[in-house]
Design a protein around this motif. Structure first.
Motif, short mmCIF file in Angstrom:
data_model
loop_
_atom_site.label_atom_id
_atom_site.label_comp_id
_atom_site.label_asym_id
_atom_site.label_seq_id
_atom_site.Cartn_x
_atom_site.Cartn_y
_atom_site.Cartn_z
N ASN A 14 30.45 16.00 38.55
CA ASN A 14 29.59 16.85 39.38
C ASN A 14 28.99 17.99 38.55
OD1 ASN A 14 30.10 15.29 41.62
ND2 ASN A 14 31.71 16.64 42.42
N THR A 15 29.85 18.59 37.71
CA THR A 15 29.38 19.69 36.88
C THR A 15 28.32 19.22 35.91
OG1 THR A 15 31.54 20.77 37.03
CG2 THR A 15 30.09 21.48 35.25
N ALA A 16 28.54 18.06 35.29
CA ALA A 16 27.56 17.52 34.34
C ALA A 16 26.22 17.28 35.03
CB ALA A 16 28.08 16.23 33.72
N GLU A 17 26.25 16.76 36.25
CA GLU A 17 25.01 16.51 36.99
C GLU A 17 24.29 17.81 37.32
OE1 GLU A 17 26.19 14.25 40.36
OE2 GLU A 17 26.52 12.39 39.22
N GLU A 18 25.06 18.83 37.72
CA GLU A 18 24.45 20.11 38.05
C GLU A 18 23.86 20.79 36.82
OE1 GLU A 18 27.39 22.36 40.09
OE2 GLU A 18 27.04 21.35 42.01
N VAL A 19 24.58 20.69 35.68
CA VAL A 19 24.06 21.25 34.44
C VAL A 19 22.78 20.53 34.04
CG1 VAL A 19 24.50 21.51 31.96
CG2 VAL A 19 26.29 22.11 33.62
N GLU A 20 22.75 19.23 34.19
CA GLU A 20 21.54 18.46 33.87
C GLU A 20 20.36 18.94 34.71
OE1 GLU A 20 19.96 13.81 33.80
OE2 GLU A 20 21.98 14.30 34.51
N GLN A 21 20.60 19.20 35.98
CA GLN A 21 19.53 19.66 36.86
C GLN A 21 18.99 21.03 36.45
OE1 GLN A 21 21.03 19.50 40.86
NE2 GLN A 21 21.37 17.27 40.81
N ILE A 22 19.92 21.95 36.14
CA ILE A 22 19.45 23.28 35.77
C ILE A 22 18.75 23.25 34.43
CG2 ILE A 22 21.52 24.16 34.57
CD1 ILE A 22 21.04 26.81 36.04
N TYR A 23 19.15 22.37 33.51
CA TYR A 23 18.44 22.22 32.24
C TYR A 23 17.01 21.74 32.50
CZ TYR A 23 21.63 23.20 28.37
OH TYR A 23 22.41 23.84 27.42
N ARG A 24 16.85 20.81 33.44
CA ARG A 24 15.50 20.33 33.75
C ARG A 24 14.64 21.45 34.32
NH1 ARG A 24 17.89 15.32 35.71
NH2 ARG A 24 17.78 16.14 37.85
N ARG A 25 15.25 22.30 35.15
CA ARG A 25 14.49 23.37 35.78
C ARG A 25 14.20 24.53 34.83
NH1 ARG A 25 18.39 22.90 39.92
NH2 ARG A 25 19.18 24.97 39.38
N ARG A 26 15.15 24.83 33.95
CA ARG A 26 15.07 26.07 33.20
C ARG A 26 14.79 25.93 31.70
NH1 ARG A 26 14.76 31.17 35.04
NH2 ARG A 26 16.49 31.98 33.81
N ARG A 27 14.83 24.72 31.16
CA ARG A 27 14.65 24.56 29.72
C ARG A 27 13.32 25.20 29.25
NH1 ARG A 27 16.43 21.39 25.45
NH2 ARG A 27 17.85 20.21 26.77
N ARG A 28 12.24 24.95 30.01
CA ARG A 28 10.95 25.50 29.60
C ARG A 28 11.01 27.03 29.55
NH1 ARG A 28 7.20 28.04 32.06
NH2 ARG A 28 8.16 27.67 34.11
N VAL A 29 11.71 27.63 30.52
CA VAL A 29 11.86 29.09 30.55
C VAL A 29 12.63 29.57 29.33
CG1 VAL A 29 12.86 31.02 31.84
CG2 VAL A 29 11.73 29.14 33.06
N TRP A 30 13.72 28.88 29.00
CA TRP A 30 14.52 29.28 27.83
C TRP A 30 13.71 29.17 26.54
CZ3 TRP A 30 18.97 25.63 29.65
CH2 TRP A 30 19.60 26.18 30.78
N VAL A 31 12.96 28.08 26.41
CA VAL A 31 12.17 27.87 25.20
C VAL A 31 11.13 28.98 25.06
CG1 VAL A 31 10.47 26.38 24.08
CG2 VAL A 31 12.53 25.38 25.08
N ASP A 32 10.47 29.32 26.17
CA ASP A 32 9.46 30.38 26.13
C ASP A 32 10.11 31.73 25.81
OD1 ASP A 32 6.75 31.46 26.67
OD2 ASP A 32 7.78 32.48 28.30
N ALA A 33 11.24 32.01 26.43
CA ALA A 33 11.93 33.28 26.16
C ALA A 33 12.37 33.36 24.70
CB ALA A 33 13.14 33.42 27.09
N LEU A 34 12.88 32.25 24.16
CA LEU A 34 13.32 32.22 22.77
C LEU A 34 12.15 32.50 21.84
CD1 LEU A 34 15.81 31.72 21.01
CD2 LEU A 34 15.24 29.29 21.01
N HIS A 35 11.00 31.91 22.14
CA HIS A 35 9.81 32.14 21.32
C HIS A 35 9.39 33.61 21.37
CE1 HIS A 35 5.88 31.54 19.50
NE2 HIS A 35 5.35 32.16 20.53
#
Length: 328
Positions: A14-35
């Motif tokens: 369940n945790t792995a599935e939830e982490v996968e979902q939040i990565y899909r939602r937030r990865r673009r935000v993290w990449v932009d923030a990192l840049h």
């Protein structure tokens, strides 16, 4: 809900599935923030080294987004049977290095300098970035493993999204090399090879040895800076010194330049310093000047050689035609 051992696999899935979902939602935000954070770091490092001879003393690395499987494993490790089930809501709250980058320094002095500057600049209103928690000074107070670095956790405002968290590690190059030299990644939780007391002992010893090398490097830098300051002061107050020294005249090429001195090399590979006071005398200025306003890399100069047995200085007879502050 309590997580009993019999339900551990279900919790993990369940945790792995939830982490996968939040990565899909937030990865673009993290990449932009990192840049954006990296661009901010570049500006802060450039400003910190504005008057420095060596512009490579601080180096900002590209950074990375944490591997999704490692993030899941790290989240699960933060929970046990007495806490409850982890969920994606805990991910960014508990794991601050999902987006992470680092600044490498040549010395522990620069490590403290840039750590303080970043903390101060983040405290300024309207910058779009702020400290999420107090800096961790592991360089001053190492972890039991010997790990040394300074960690800063920043929140970066992202339009239309809740702020993203970015971890910035400030390390000397030797502190950074420790991880490679001890194969640190090979012994992290979840790796095929498990840590042993032998690995811990070797890693700690190596960390302490590298810390001593960092300290010695700082001592050498302090000594060099003191010699340059002394040379400029002596030449400024004792212009008759050249009359007491047998001078040779040679042609040199400027290797690099900075505000306090330039470094030049003759045809035999012998290097010497061009002092600020000698440049100041040539341009007819008084008071403090910046050498790099008048002397540039690859300038070819005719110089008198002043060698006192410990230091070699090159006193230019004239500057290159373009070497004038008014040309800027």
């Amino acid at each position: 809900m309590k997580a009993g051992r019999e339900g551990a696999k279900t919790v993990d899935m369940n945790t792995a599935e939830e982490v996968e979902q939040i990565y899909r939602r937030r990865r673009r935000v993290w990449v932009d923030a990192l840049h954006q954070v990296n661009s901010w770091l570049e500006r802060q490092c450039a400003a910190a080294l504005d008057d420095a001879q060596d512009k490579h003393r601080l180096e900002v690395h590209e950074g990375r987004i944490k591997d999704e499987r490692r993030a899941t494993a790290k989240l699960l490790r933060k929970f046990d049977d007495d806490v409850g089930d982890p969920s994606s809501n805990d991910l960014e709250t508990l794991i601050h290095d999902l987006a992470a980058t680092k600044v490498l320094c040549k010395s522990t002095r620069d490590q403290e300098l840039i750590t303080q500057r970043l903390a101060d600049e983040a405290a300024r209103s309207g910058s779009g970035i702020r400290l999420a928690e107090r800096p961790k000074h592991y360089a001053r107070e190492p972890k039991p493993s010997g790990y040394r670095a300074n960690h800063l956790i920043f929140e970066w405002d992202v339009a239309g999204e809740r702020p993203a968290i970015v971890e910035v590690q400030i390390k000397t190059r030797l502190q950074d090399a420790r991880g490679e030299l001890t194969h640190e990644n090979s012994y992290k939780p979840g790796s095929a090879i498990q840590k042993t007391p032998f690995h811990d002992e070797v890693a700690l010893t190596m960390a302490n040895l590298l810390a001593e090398v960092d300290r010695l490097a700082d001592c050498v830098a302090d000594d060099m800076e003191g010699a340059i300051d002394q040379a400029n002061d002596q030449a400024s107050t004792a212009p008759e010194e050249l009359a007491r020294v047998d001078l040779a005249v040679t042609d040199v090429v400027v290797v690099n330049t900075g505000p306090r001195y330039a470094l030049a090399e003759d045809k035999n590979g012998e290097r010497g310093l061009i002092r600020a006071v000698d440049v100041r005398d040539l341009v007819g200025e008084s008071g403090m000047i910046d050498v790099d306003d008048y002397v540039r890399a690859e300038d070819r100069l005719r110089v008198a050689v002043v060698n006192d047995g410990e230091k070699r200085f090159y006193k230019p007879e004239a500057l290159a035609p373009h070497s004038a502050a008014s040309d800027e």
